[in-house]
Design a protein around this motif. Structure first.
Motif, PDB file in Angstrom:
ATOM      1  N   VAL A 350       0.811  -1.225   0.000  1.00 52.29           N
ATOM      2  CA  VAL A 350       0.000   0.000   0.000  1.00 52.29           C
ATOM      3  C   VAL A 350       0.840   1.269   0.000  1.00 52.29           C
ATOM      4  O   VAL A 350       0.321   2.368  -0.214  1.00 52.29           O
ATOM      5  CB  VAL A 350      -0.960   0.019   1.214  1.00 52.29           C
ATOM      6  CG1 VAL A 350      -1.854  -1.199   1.208  1.00 52.29           C
ATOM      7  CG2 VAL A 350      -0.185   0.099   2.535  1.00 52.29           C
ATOM      8  N   THR A 369      -4.708   6.126   2.321  1.00 50.82           N
ATOM      9  CA  THR A 369      -4.809   4.691   2.055  1.00 50.82           C
ATOM     10  C   THR A 369      -6.078   4.126   2.687  1.00 50.82           C
ATOM     11  O   THR A 369      -6.425   4.457   3.822  1.00 50.82           O
ATOM     12  CB  THR A 369      -3.587   3.946   2.631  1.00 50.82           C
ATOM     13  OG1 THR A 369      -2.409   4.426   1.990  1.00 50.82           O
ATOM     14  CG2 THR A 369      -3.699   2.451   2.407  1.00 50.82           C
ATOM     15  N   ASP A 370      -6.767   3.287   1.989  1.00 52.40           N
ATOM     16  CA  ASP A 370      -7.947   2.623   2.524  1.00 52.40           C
ATOM     17  C   ASP A 370      -7.488   1.575   3.543  1.00 52.40           C
ATOM     18  O   ASP A 370      -6.724   0.668   3.223  1.00 52.40           O
ATOM     19  CB  ASP A 370      -8.719   1.952   1.391  1.00 52.40           C
ATOM     20  CG  ASP A 370     -10.047   1.356   1.856  1.00 52.40           C
ATOM     21  OD1 ASP A 370     -10.238   1.185   3.071  1.00 52.40           O
ATOM     22  OD2 ASP A 370     -10.882   1.055   0.990  1.00 52.40           O
ATOM     23  N   LYS A 372      -8.998  -0.842   4.749  1.00 52.66           N
ATOM     24  CA  LYS A 372      -9.376  -2.190   4.329  1.00 52.66           C
ATOM     25  C   LYS A 372      -8.344  -2.778   3.375  1.00 52.66           C
ATOM     26  O   LYS A 372      -8.096  -3.982   3.380  1.00 52.66           O
ATOM     27  CB  LYS A 372     -10.752  -2.164   3.669  1.00 52.66           C
ATOM     28  CG  LYS A 372     -11.893  -1.844   4.617  1.00 52.66           C
ATOM     29  CD  LYS A 372     -13.223  -1.876   3.895  1.00 52.66           C
ATOM     30  CE  LYS A 372     -14.374  -1.562   4.854  1.00 52.66           C
ATOM     31  NZ  LYS A 372     -15.690  -1.559   4.144  1.00 52.66           N
ATOM     32  N   GLU A 373      -7.738  -1.903   2.563  1.00 52.55           N
ATOM     33  CA  GLU A 373      -6.703  -2.368   1.643  1.00 52.55           C
ATOM     34  C   GLU A 373      -5.495  -2.884   2.419  1.00 52.55           C
ATOM     35  O   GLU A 373      -4.930  -3.930   2.075  1.00 52.55           O
ATOM     36  CB  GLU A 373      -6.293  -1.226   0.712  1.00 52.55           C
ATOM     37  CG  GLU A 373      -5.275  -1.606  -0.346  1.00 52.55           C
ATOM     38  CD  GLU A 373      -4.877  -0.425  -1.223  1.00 52.55           C
ATOM     39  OE1 GLU A 373      -3.949  -0.594  -2.032  1.00 52.55           O
ATOM     40  OE2 GLU A 373      -5.483   0.665  -1.081  1.00 52.55           O
ATOM     41  N   PHE A 374      -5.121  -2.164   3.475  1.00 55.30           N
ATOM     42  CA  PHE A 374      -4.000  -2.633   4.292  1.00 55.30           C
ATOM     43  C   PHE A 374      -4.352  -3.948   4.981  1.00 55.30           C
ATOM     44  O   PHE A 374      -3.545  -4.878   5.021  1.00 55.30           O
ATOM     45  CB  PHE A 374      -3.598  -1.591   5.326  1.00 55.30           C
ATOM     46  CG  PHE A 374      -2.460  -2.056   6.204  1.00 55.30           C
ATOM     47  CD1 PHE A 374      -1.151  -1.868   5.810  1.00 55.30           C
ATOM     48  CD2 PHE A 374      -2.715  -2.728   7.385  1.00 55.30           C
ATOM     49  CE1 PHE A 374      -0.099  -2.349   6.580  1.00 55.30           C
ATOM     50  CE2 PHE A 374      -1.673  -3.206   8.171  1.00 55.30           C
ATOM     51  CZ  PHE A 374      -0.365  -3.008   7.757  1.00 55.30           C
ATOM     52  N   THR A 376      -6.409  -6.256   4.057  1.00 53.00           N
ATOM     53  CA  THR A 376      -6.376  -7.346   3.076  1.00 53.00           C
ATOM     54  C   THR A 376      -4.953  -7.763   2.762  1.00 53.00           C
ATOM     55  O   THR A 376      -4.633  -8.962   2.686  1.00 53.00           O
ATOM     56  CB  THR A 376      -7.101  -6.922   1.789  1.00 53.00           C
ATOM     57  OG1 THR A 376      -8.466  -6.613   2.083  1.00 53.00           O
ATOM     58  CG2 THR A 376      -7.039  -8.028   0.738  1.00 53.00           C
ATOM     59  N   ALA A 377      -4.095  -6.782   2.590  1.00 51.21           N
ATOM     60  CA  ALA A 377      -2.689  -7.076   2.282  1.00 51.21           C
ATOM     61  C   ALA A 377      -2.030  -7.823   3.435  1.00 51.21           C
ATOM     62  O   ALA A 377      -1.247  -8.757   3.216  1.00 51.21           O
ATOM     63  CB  ALA A 377      -1.946  -5.776   1.993  1.00 51.21           C
TER      64      ALA A 377
END
Length: 383
Positions: A350, A369-370, A372-374, A376-377
């Motif tokens: 991210v 940064t979202d 949720k994106e972190f 998920t990563a």
């Protein structure tokens, strides 16, 4: 520049004698310490040894993923950070403060055993029995265990409300802690029986709630039967450790001053209280989600590393706890699970900086940064 403290050819970290050799040969030393209680205590012990030898030094404090070395030609000692330094105390298999205590002794210095023991107690290193010499030195200096709860202040309500060694219903609320103590009918001067009563109440408050996990019963033990300090900046060594750990993340400059032996007690306690209120409040307010092997909490701005540890020890039904805010994240595991590598992979995905150890990790990223994106990563990297 001396290189005697670098890692050996087989990859093992240098021992205390190697660290001492680096310091002995240096004319100026930069101590690069990770922002936690163990590493700050270790830096303070090494700084004290350098001061006794008349060697100038500088202490810098940072977090996982940060680069503190600036390419100068001075000797550097990485304490929990920067394994490329001239000497590196990794603070994983053995508490950095235990290694630093031994290194200071090798330099014929007189390291403070209470500070060293506070660092050991603040450490997540396993097993802690590798700090035998520290514990023996503390006992010889008059530090003794007694019944009760390990808080830094003589004001029990203040201590119980703001300790981050555990989480209870009244954590973060001194008034609620005082009301609970009032119901116990304690004498004005606490004797051993009264201290046992307080310890029993605290343990029940930590483990008896509907959200408490089975792990909480074991985790609360670190706060019980504390090492009393007759002559020190705080009432107990456990309280000393708690303050060091909290203030290292809340106000690193104040934490450094405390570890270096300066008169920073009042400022440190203020920072400790602020840190505790924020951590306990965030733990209550967080939105949680359970995955296979991972318990994640989403919250607003919070001291993520402390919240992750409390989540792991007192609320998480899974072995890995992750806390994510708009720009920071931290993870803590019950055992070695390559958490630092997973955190590095996630933050690289991210954009940002981060890292960690086998059991802990920290990351900082752009607030755009979202979250949720972190998350998920991290889930993918930790799978």
């Amino acid at each position: 520049m001396s290189t005697s403290g670098r890692r050996t050819a087989d990859g093992h970290a240098p021992d205390a004698s190697d660290v001492a050799a680096t310091l002995r040969e240096s004319e100026f030393v930069r101590l690069l310490a990770r922002a936690d209680g163990d590493c700050l205590a270790a830096a303070g012990l090494l700084a004290g040894a350098l001061a006794e030898r008349g060697v100038p030094y500088q202490v810098r404090v940072g977090r996982f993923g940060e680069t503190l070395a600036d390419g100068d030609r001075d000797a550097t000692v990485g304490v929990g950070l920067d394994p490329s330094a001239d000497a590196h105390l990794p603070a994983e298999a053995t508490p950095a403060s235990a290694t630093a205590f031994d290194a200071a002794g090798d330099l014929d210095a007189s390291p403070d055993p209470a500070l060293a023991l506070a660092g050991v107690l603040a450490s997540d290193a396993q097993p802690r029995d590798r700090a035998v010499r520290v514990r023996e030195a503390a006992r010889e200096s008059g530090v003794e265990r007694r019944p009760g709860v390990g808080v830094p202040t003589d004001d029990l309500a203040d201590g119980l409300a703001h300790t981050t060694l555990a989480h209870a219903d009244y954590s973060g609320d001194a008034g609620a802690a005082q009301a609970t103590l009032a119901e116990l009918g304690l004498p004005a001067e606490l004797d051993e029986s009264a201290r046992r009563t307080v310890a029993s109440e605290f343990a029940l408050a930590v483990t008896g709630g509907p959200e408490a996990t089975a792990r909480a019963a074991e985790a609360v033990e670190r706060a019980l039967r504390p090492h009393a300090l007759a002559d020190g900046p705080f009432a107990t060594v456990e309280g000393y450790a708690d303050v060091l750990a909290a203030v290292a993340r809340e106000r690193p400059g104040t934490a450094s001053a405390l570890a270096l032996g300066h008169d920073a007690r009042t400022d440190a306690l203020d920072a400790w209280r602020d840190h505790a209120r924020a951590a306990h409040g965030a733990l209550r307010a967080a939105t949680t989600a359970r995955y296979d092997g991972l318990f994640a909490a989403r919250t607003d701005a919070a001291p993520v590393e402390t919240v992750a540890r409390l989540l792991r020890d007192f609320r998480s039904p899974e072995p890995v706890a992750l806390v994510v805010t708009d720009e920071e994240a931290a993870a803590a595991a019950t055992d070695e699970r390559a958490i630092g590598a997973a955190m590095t992979d996630a933050v690289n995905a991210v954009g940002g900086v981060g890292g960690g150890t086998a059991r802990r990790g920290y990351a900082r990223f752009d607030p755009e940064t979202d979250a949720k994106e972190f998350l998920t990563a991290f889930r993918e990297a930790n799978a």
